[in-house]
Design a protein around this motif. Structure first.
Motif, PDB file in Angstrom:
ATOM      1  N   ILE A  49       0.838  -1.211   0.000  1.00  0.00           N
ATOM      2  CA  ILE A  49       0.000   0.000   0.000  1.00  0.00           C
ATOM      3  C   ILE A  49       0.868   1.255   0.000  1.00  0.00           C
ATOM      4  O   ILE A  49       0.650   2.180  -0.786  1.00  0.00           O
ATOM      5  N   PHE A  50       1.887   1.300   0.855  1.00  0.00           N
ATOM      6  CA  PHE A  50       2.771   2.472   0.884  1.00  0.00           C
ATOM      7  C   PHE A  50       3.582   2.582  -0.403  1.00  0.00           C
ATOM      8  O   PHE A  50       3.853   3.682  -0.875  1.00  0.00           O
ATOM      9  N   GLY A  51       3.967   1.453  -0.977  1.00  0.00           N
ATOM     10  CA  GLY A  51       4.703   1.472  -2.234  1.00  0.00           C
ATOM     11  C   GLY A  51       3.892   2.084  -3.357  1.00  0.00           C
ATOM     12  O   GLY A  51       4.399   2.901  -4.126  1.00  0.00           O
ATOM     13  N   TYR A  52       2.633   1.707  -3.451  1.00  0.00           N
ATOM     14  CA  TYR A  52       1.777   2.268  -4.493  1.00  0.00           C
ATOM     15  C   TYR A  52       1.569   3.762  -4.283  1.00  0.00           C
ATOM     16  O   TYR A  52       1.470   4.526  -5.223  1.00  0.00           O
ATOM     17  N   LYS A  53       1.500   4.159  -3.026  1.00  0.00           N
ATOM     18  CA  LYS A  53       1.203   5.555  -2.739  1.00  0.00           C
ATOM     19  C   LYS A  53       2.414   6.465  -2.930  1.00  0.00           C
ATOM     20  O   LYS A  53       2.278   7.574  -3.430  1.00  0.00           O
ATOM     21  N   TYR A  54       3.599   6.005  -2.557  1.00  0.00           N
ATOM     22  CA  TYR A  54       4.746   6.902  -2.506  1.00  0.00           C
ATOM     23  C   TYR A  54       5.813   6.684  -3.574  1.00  0.00           C
ATOM     24  O   TYR A  54       6.635   7.554  -3.793  1.00  0.00           O
ATOM     25  N   LEU A  55       5.843   5.553  -4.226  1.00  0.00           N
ATOM     26  CA  LEU A  55       6.852   5.321  -5.253  1.00  0.00           C
ATOM     27  C   LEU A  55       6.362   5.800  -6.616  1.00  0.00           C
ATOM     28  O   LEU A  55       5.174   5.749  -6.909  1.00  0.00           O
ATOM     29  N   ASP A  56       7.289   6.227  -7.445  1.00  0.00           N
ATOM     30  CA  ASP A  56       6.952   6.668  -8.794  1.00  0.00           C
ATOM     31  C   ASP A  56       7.034   5.464  -9.731  1.00  0.00           C
ATOM     32  O   ASP A  56       8.082   5.167 -10.286  1.00  0.00           O
ATOM     33  N   LEU A  57       5.912   4.764  -9.881  1.00  0.00           N
ATOM     34  CA  LEU A  57       5.873   3.537 -10.664  1.00  0.00           C
ATOM     35  C   LEU A  57       5.239   3.729 -12.033  1.00  0.00           C
ATOM     36  O   LEU A  57       5.066   2.769 -12.761  1.00  0.00           O
TER      37      LEU A  57
END
Length: 186
Positions: A49-57
Protein backbone atom coordinates in the motif's frame (compact mmCIF):
# COMPACT_ATOMS: atom_id res chain seq x y z
CA UNK A 1 -7.78 12.93 -19.69
CA UNK A 2 -10.35 12.01 -17.07
CA UNK A 3 -11.07 8.67 -18.75
CA UNK A 4 -7.36 7.81 -18.73
CA UNK A 5 -7.05 8.63 -15.03
CA UNK A 6 -10.07 6.44 -14.27
CA UNK A 7 -8.59 3.54 -16.24
CA UNK A 8 -5.24 3.97 -14.50
CA UNK A 9 -6.92 4.05 -11.09
CA UNK A 10 -8.96 0.95 -11.95
CA UNK A 11 -5.83 -0.91 -13.03
CA UNK A 12 -3.85 0.00 -9.89
CA UNK A 13 -6.84 -0.84 -7.69
CA UNK A 14 -7.26 -4.20 -9.45
CA UNK A 15 -3.63 -5.15 -8.94
CA UNK A 16 -3.69 -3.97 -5.33
CA UNK A 17 -6.90 -5.90 -4.67
CA UNK A 18 -5.47 -9.02 -6.34
CA UNK A 19 -2.30 -8.90 -4.28
CA UNK A 20 -4.09 -8.30 -0.98
CA UNK A 21 -6.64 -11.03 -1.74
CA UNK A 22 -3.90 -13.51 -2.57
CA UNK A 23 -2.00 -12.71 0.63
CA UNK A 24 -5.22 -12.92 2.64
CA UNK A 25 -5.97 -16.34 1.19
CA UNK A 26 -2.50 -17.53 2.18
CA UNK A 27 -2.96 -16.24 5.71
CA UNK A 28 -6.44 -17.75 5.92
CA UNK A 29 -5.14 -21.16 4.88
CA UNK A 30 -2.42 -21.06 7.56
CA UNK A 31 -4.20 -19.03 10.26
CA UNK A 32 -4.28 -21.64 13.00
CA UNK A 33 -0.87 -23.13 12.32
CA UNK A 34 1.42 -20.11 12.07
CA UNK A 35 0.79 -16.72 13.72
CA UNK A 36 4.12 -15.36 12.44
CA UNK A 37 2.81 -15.73 8.88
CA UNK A 38 -0.03 -13.34 9.70
CA UNK A 39 2.40 -10.69 10.89
CA UNK A 40 4.59 -11.14 7.82
CA UNK A 41 1.55 -10.90 5.52
CA UNK A 42 0.35 -7.71 7.26
CA UNK A 43 3.80 -6.16 6.86
CA UNK A 44 3.82 -7.11 3.16
CA UNK A 45 0.32 -5.66 2.66
CA UNK A 46 1.36 -2.40 4.38
CA UNK A 47 4.50 -2.26 2.21
CA UNK A 48 2.45 -2.77 -0.95
CA UNK A 49 0.00 0.00 0.00
CA UNK A 50 2.77 2.47 0.88
CA UNK A 51 4.70 1.47 -2.23
CA UNK A 52 1.78 2.27 -4.49
CA UNK A 53 1.20 5.55 -2.74
CA UNK A 54 4.75 6.90 -2.51
CA UNK A 55 6.85 5.32 -5.25
CA UNK A 56 6.95 6.67 -8.79
CA UNK A 57 5.87 3.54 -10.66
CA UNK A 58 4.09 5.18 -13.58
CA UNK A 59 4.73 7.46 -16.53
CA UNK A 60 2.70 10.62 -16.62
CA UNK A 61 1.50 10.05 -20.19
CA UNK A 62 -1.33 7.66 -20.92
CA UNK A 63 -0.38 4.99 -23.43
CA UNK A 64 -1.99 1.65 -24.16
CA UNK A 65 -0.54 -1.39 -25.83
CA UNK A 66 -1.75 -1.99 -29.39
CA UNK A 67 -4.42 -4.64 -29.99
CA UNK A 68 -2.17 -6.25 -32.59
CA UNK A 69 0.35 -6.96 -29.82
CA UNK A 70 -2.19 -7.84 -27.11
CA UNK A 71 -3.81 -10.54 -29.27
CA UNK A 72 -0.73 -12.70 -28.62
CA UNK A 73 -1.50 -12.96 -24.88
CA UNK A 74 -4.39 -15.45 -25.28
CA UNK A 75 -2.42 -17.24 -28.01
CA UNK A 76 0.48 -17.73 -25.60
CA UNK A 77 -1.97 -18.91 -22.92
CA UNK A 78 -3.55 -21.52 -25.19
CA UNK A 79 -0.19 -22.77 -26.50
CA UNK A 80 1.20 -23.21 -22.98
CA UNK A 81 -2.02 -24.85 -21.77
CA UNK A 82 -2.00 -27.34 -24.65
CA UNK A 83 1.61 -28.29 -23.95
CA UNK A 84 0.93 -28.41 -20.21
CA UNK A 85 -2.29 -30.43 -20.17
CA UNK A 86 -2.66 -32.19 -23.51
CA UNK A 87 1.07 -32.65 -24.07
CA UNK A 88 1.63 -33.71 -20.45
CA UNK A 89 4.81 -31.66 -20.21
CA UNK A 90 3.89 -29.87 -16.98
CA UNK A 91 3.62 -26.16 -16.35
CA UNK A 92 7.30 -25.25 -16.01
CA UNK A 93 8.54 -27.03 -19.12
CA UNK A 94 5.54 -25.79 -21.13
CA UNK A 95 6.21 -22.22 -20.02
CA UNK A 96 9.87 -22.58 -20.91
CA UNK A 97 9.14 -23.94 -24.38
CA UNK A 98 6.57 -21.25 -25.21
CA UNK A 99 8.78 -18.47 -23.80
CA UNK A 100 11.85 -19.71 -25.65
CA UNK A 101 10.02 -20.04 -28.96
CA UNK A 102 8.53 -16.56 -28.50
CA UNK A 103 11.99 -15.11 -27.95
CA UNK A 104 12.93 -16.08 -31.51
CA UNK A 105 10.09 -14.05 -33.10
CA UNK A 106 12.25 -10.91 -33.57
CA UNK A 107 14.82 -13.01 -35.41
CA UNK A 108 12.32 -13.64 -38.21
CA UNK A 109 12.72 -10.03 -39.35
CA UNK A 110 15.25 -7.97 -37.39
CA UNK A 111 13.90 -4.70 -38.83
CA UNK A 112 10.33 -5.30 -37.65
CA UNK A 113 9.39 -3.36 -34.53
CA UNK A 114 6.18 -5.37 -34.30
CA UNK A 115 8.02 -8.69 -33.98
CA UNK A 116 10.12 -7.20 -31.17
CA UNK A 117 6.96 -6.57 -29.12
CA UNK A 118 5.43 -10.04 -29.51
CA UNK A 119 7.59 -12.09 -27.09
CA UNK A 120 6.47 -10.11 -24.04
CA UNK A 121 2.80 -10.67 -24.90
CA UNK A 122 3.26 -14.38 -25.50
CA UNK A 123 5.24 -14.72 -22.30
CA UNK A 124 2.44 -13.01 -20.32
CA UNK A 125 -0.07 -15.42 -21.83
CA UNK A 126 2.12 -18.40 -21.02
CA UNK A 127 1.78 -17.53 -17.34
CA UNK A 128 -1.98 -18.01 -17.74
CA UNK A 129 -1.48 -21.32 -19.56
CA UNK A 130 0.68 -22.77 -16.82
CA UNK A 131 -2.18 -22.66 -14.30
CA UNK A 132 -3.30 -25.98 -12.86
CA UNK A 133 -6.17 -27.90 -14.41
CA UNK A 134 -8.12 -27.42 -11.18
CA UNK A 135 -7.96 -23.65 -11.74
CA UNK A 136 -8.33 -23.60 -15.52
CA UNK A 137 -10.62 -26.53 -16.36
CA UNK A 138 -10.96 -26.06 -20.12
CA UNK A 139 -9.41 -24.47 -23.17
CA UNK A 140 -12.32 -22.01 -23.33
CA UNK A 141 -11.60 -20.90 -19.78
CA UNK A 142 -7.91 -20.43 -20.65
CA UNK A 143 -8.88 -18.39 -23.70
CA UNK A 144 -11.14 -16.17 -21.56
CA UNK A 145 -8.48 -15.77 -18.84
CA UNK A 146 -5.86 -15.04 -21.50
CA UNK A 147 -8.10 -12.41 -23.06
CA UNK A 148 -8.65 -10.75 -19.68
CA UNK A 149 -4.92 -10.88 -18.97
CA UNK A 150 -4.39 -9.28 -22.39
CA UNK A 151 -6.80 -6.50 -21.45
CA UNK A 152 -4.87 -5.88 -18.22
CA UNK A 153 -1.62 -6.03 -20.20
CA UNK A 154 -2.96 -3.46 -22.65
CA UNK A 155 -3.99 -0.87 -20.07
CA UNK A 156 -0.92 -1.32 -17.87
CA UNK A 157 1.65 -0.30 -20.50
CA UNK A 158 2.87 2.74 -18.54
CA UNK A 159 2.15 1.37 -15.09
CA UNK A 160 4.39 -0.47 -12.65
CA UNK A 161 7.60 0.47 -14.47
CA UNK A 162 10.67 -1.16 -13.03
CA UNK A 163 8.62 -3.52 -10.89
CA UNK A 164 9.41 -7.18 -11.33
CA UNK A 165 6.57 -9.63 -11.82
CA UNK A 166 4.35 -7.40 -13.91
CA UNK A 167 3.58 -10.05 -16.53
CA UNK A 168 2.80 -12.69 -13.92
CA UNK A 169 0.62 -10.24 -12.03
CA UNK A 170 -1.35 -9.42 -15.19
CA UNK A 171 -1.77 -13.14 -15.88
CA UNK A 172 -2.81 -13.80 -12.29
CA UNK A 173 -5.34 -10.96 -12.45
CA UNK A 174 -6.76 -12.43 -15.67
CA UNK A 175 -7.13 -15.91 -14.14
CA UNK A 176 -8.63 -14.55 -10.90
CA UNK A 177 -11.11 -12.36 -12.81
CA UNK A 178 -12.11 -15.24 -15.09
CA UNK A 179 -12.55 -17.50 -12.05
CA UNK A 180 -14.73 -14.90 -10.32
CA UNK A 181 -16.84 -14.42 -13.45
CA UNK A 182 -17.15 -18.20 -13.92
CA UNK A 183 -18.23 -18.72 -10.31
CA UNK A 184 -20.85 -15.99 -10.62
CA UNK A 185 -22.26 -17.41 -13.86
CA UNK A 186 -22.32 -21.09 -12.84
Amino acid sequence: MRKHKAIRFLMVATVLFTQITFLSMIVNAHYETNAALIIVALVIIATIIFGYKYLDLHHEDYAYEKISVVIWVPIGAVLCYLLNVNGGLGPILSMGIVGTLASFAPSLNKKSNYLKEIPTSIYCGAFVGMSSVATTPSIGFVLAAGTLAGLFFMISKNLFLGVGGKLGTMAFAGVITATLMYSLLV
